[in-house]
Design an enzyme around this catalytic site. Sequence first.
Site, PDB file in Angstrom:
ATOM      1  N   CYS A 198       5.683  13.041  -9.397  1.00 15.78           N
ATOM      2  CA  CYS A 198       6.433  13.744  -9.933  1.00 15.78           C
ATOM      3  C   CYS A 198       7.820  13.246  -9.174  1.00 15.78           C
ATOM      4  CB  CYS A 198       6.398  15.772  -9.401  1.00 15.78           C
ATOM      5  SG  CYS A 198       4.455  16.047 -10.677  1.00 15.78           S
ATOM      6  N   ARG A 219       1.111 -13.021   1.427  1.00 20.05           N
ATOM      7  CA  ARG A 219       1.601 -13.186  -0.362  1.00 20.05           C
ATOM      8  C   ARG A 219       1.090 -14.297  -0.978  1.00 20.05           C
ATOM      9  NH1 ARG A 219       5.697  -9.995  -2.295  1.00 20.05           N
ATOM     10  NH2 ARG A 219       6.743 -10.060  -0.139  1.00 20.05           N
TER      11      ARG A 219
HETATM   12  N1  LLP Z   1       3.569 -12.220   9.610  1.00 14.10           N
HETATM   13  C1  LLP Z   1       4.657 -11.442  10.102  1.00 14.10           C
HETATM   14  C2  LLP Z   1       4.112 -11.310  10.768  1.00 14.10           C
HETATM   15  C3  LLP Z   1       5.214 -10.217   8.884  1.00 14.10           C
HETATM   16  O1  LLP Z   1       5.918  -9.616   8.810  1.00 14.10           O
HETATM   17  C4  LLP Z   1       4.519 -10.766   7.927  1.00 14.10           C
HETATM   18  C5  LLP Z   1       4.712  -9.849   5.785  1.00 14.10           C
HETATM   19  C6  LLP Z   1       3.464 -11.630   7.009  1.00 14.10           C
HETATM   20  C7  LLP Z   1       4.084 -12.587   8.163  1.00 14.10           C
HETATM   21  C8  LLP Z   1       3.633 -11.944   5.791  1.00 14.10           C
HETATM   22  O2  LLP Z   1       4.495 -12.583   5.237  1.00 14.10           O
HETATM   23  P1  LLP Z   1       4.390 -13.239   3.422  1.00 14.10           P
HETATM   24  O3  LLP Z   1       3.492 -14.456   3.739  1.00 14.10           O
HETATM   25  O4  LLP Z   1       3.282 -12.110   2.777  1.00 14.10           O
HETATM   26  O5  LLP Z   1       4.907 -12.755   2.341  1.00 14.10           O
HETATM   27  N2  LLP Z   1       5.806  -5.240   1.303  1.00 14.10           N
HETATM   28  C9  LLP Z   1       6.466  -6.037   1.110  1.00 14.10           C
HETATM   29  C10 LLP Z   1       6.199  -7.191   2.258  1.00 14.10           C
HETATM   30  C11 LLP Z   1       6.556  -7.249   3.520  1.00 14.10           C
HETATM   31  C12 LLP Z   1       6.559  -8.044   4.252  1.00 14.10           C
HETATM   32  C13 LLP Z   1       6.397  -7.437   5.690  1.00 14.10           C
HETATM   33  N3  LLP Z   1       5.991  -8.806   6.601  1.00 14.10           N
HETATM   34  C14 LLP Z   1       6.754  -6.642  -0.491  1.00 14.10           C
HETATM   35  O6  LLP Z   1       5.973  -6.022  -1.069  1.00 14.10           O
HETATM   36  O7  LLP Z   1       7.185  -7.180  -0.878  1.00 14.10           O
END
Ligand code: LLP
Length: 423
Positions: free
Chosen positions: A345, A277
Amino acid sequence: MHHFAYRNGVLHCEDVSLEAVARELGTPAYVYSDATLRRHYSVLADAFANRNVLIAYAVKANSNLGVIATLAEMGAGADVVSGGELMKAMEAGVPANRIVFSGVAKTAEEMKIGLTRGIHQFNVESLPELHRLSKIASEMGKRAPIAFRVNPHVEAGGHAHISTGSAEHKFGIAWHEADAFYDEASRLPGIDPVGIAVHIGSQIMRVEQFRAAWEKVVALVRRLRDRGFAISRVDFGGGLGVPYKDGEDPDSPLVYANQARDVLGSLDVQLIFEPGRLIAGNAGVLISKVEYIKERDGRTFVILDAGMNDLMRPALYSAYHEVLPVRTPALGATRSPVDLVGPICESTDRFAKDRSMPPLHEGDLVAFMTAGAYGATLSSQYNSRPLVAEALVRGDACVVVRRRPTFDEMIALERAPDWIASG
Ligand code: LLP
């Protein structure tokens, strides 16, 4: 910091007007900024200059080939969680030796792909997975470099659904099992235990929340080294948050990096991060057109052509996305509360309730901000809506990096069974 701003009353991505993108690609469409992606990667990479670090971009955040290729060109590695992500990362130019394979349920097939390609590391999440990987690697005459993902029993994460680090979550091996599992790993013919990994959640705003988990990892490295294991890598995962709302002010990548240095102290290891992110979040927007304005029972519904299938975060996590009109409203225009909804829907197909918006009319364009991460990747064809187009902008250039499939293409993978009379 991002590269979306109004110029002459029209929202632009770098030097390209979002009105022009909508004309060219149609709506809804995701638009990504090359400069923003690059900036986020380099802010983090520069914060670790002179340190042995691998920034393995978490492909799940945004797996568009154009996005991965941009980051690969900058030197990023990739954190992947499926065979598909692995193939995409390699296709986009990420060298195998910069790929980390995470995920709780790697299949035999996926393990083989990773071993054949010679990826940097498998992050292993259970003993059965370890045994399967050892068996497959030995059959191939290889040894798989692994890190156990430990579950540090730490609560963190911007929303209950995106926290991963406490005992009730399925992720990682239990903290107290680590010593025994490394002993087991060192006895297996196809395994080379080289590291320890942790990932406690996503959209974490304060670096302090990572500290306890990281400290546990460092203590474990020291203990395992004392016991004779050659642990040479630590993977601190991803999870640093981004601002979705005015006033949200997550700790900066620099503060994050400084804390990592501080926690590591003199420990000589390769440091791995898996940010998703942080890199892609505010590098992208979703543009959408107002189809209808519906007034009913004292409410105003602004019905958009984007639905929850295109941007699922509000329906799934009650997530907030700022929605800006692509054209600045007339001076002195009054704002009023409206419900921003999609065409699907489902009652959950609502992006915002009682959102204070300037006047909007049929045909107007709006932009969902901070939609670069977990936007397109979470989208689906629900209601048989073809996946939306994606564009990457660099300066005044705009390239379609995923075109919208035609209805025929969407249908082509399916067929009716032969027993249906063809008429
Ligand atoms: N590494 C692992 C093992 C992960 O499971 C994730 C994210 C990341 C790295 C990356 O995390 P980030 O830096 O993006 O926070 N769909 C959700 C977020 C789910 C995150 C899943 N794992 C949302 O839209 O907020």
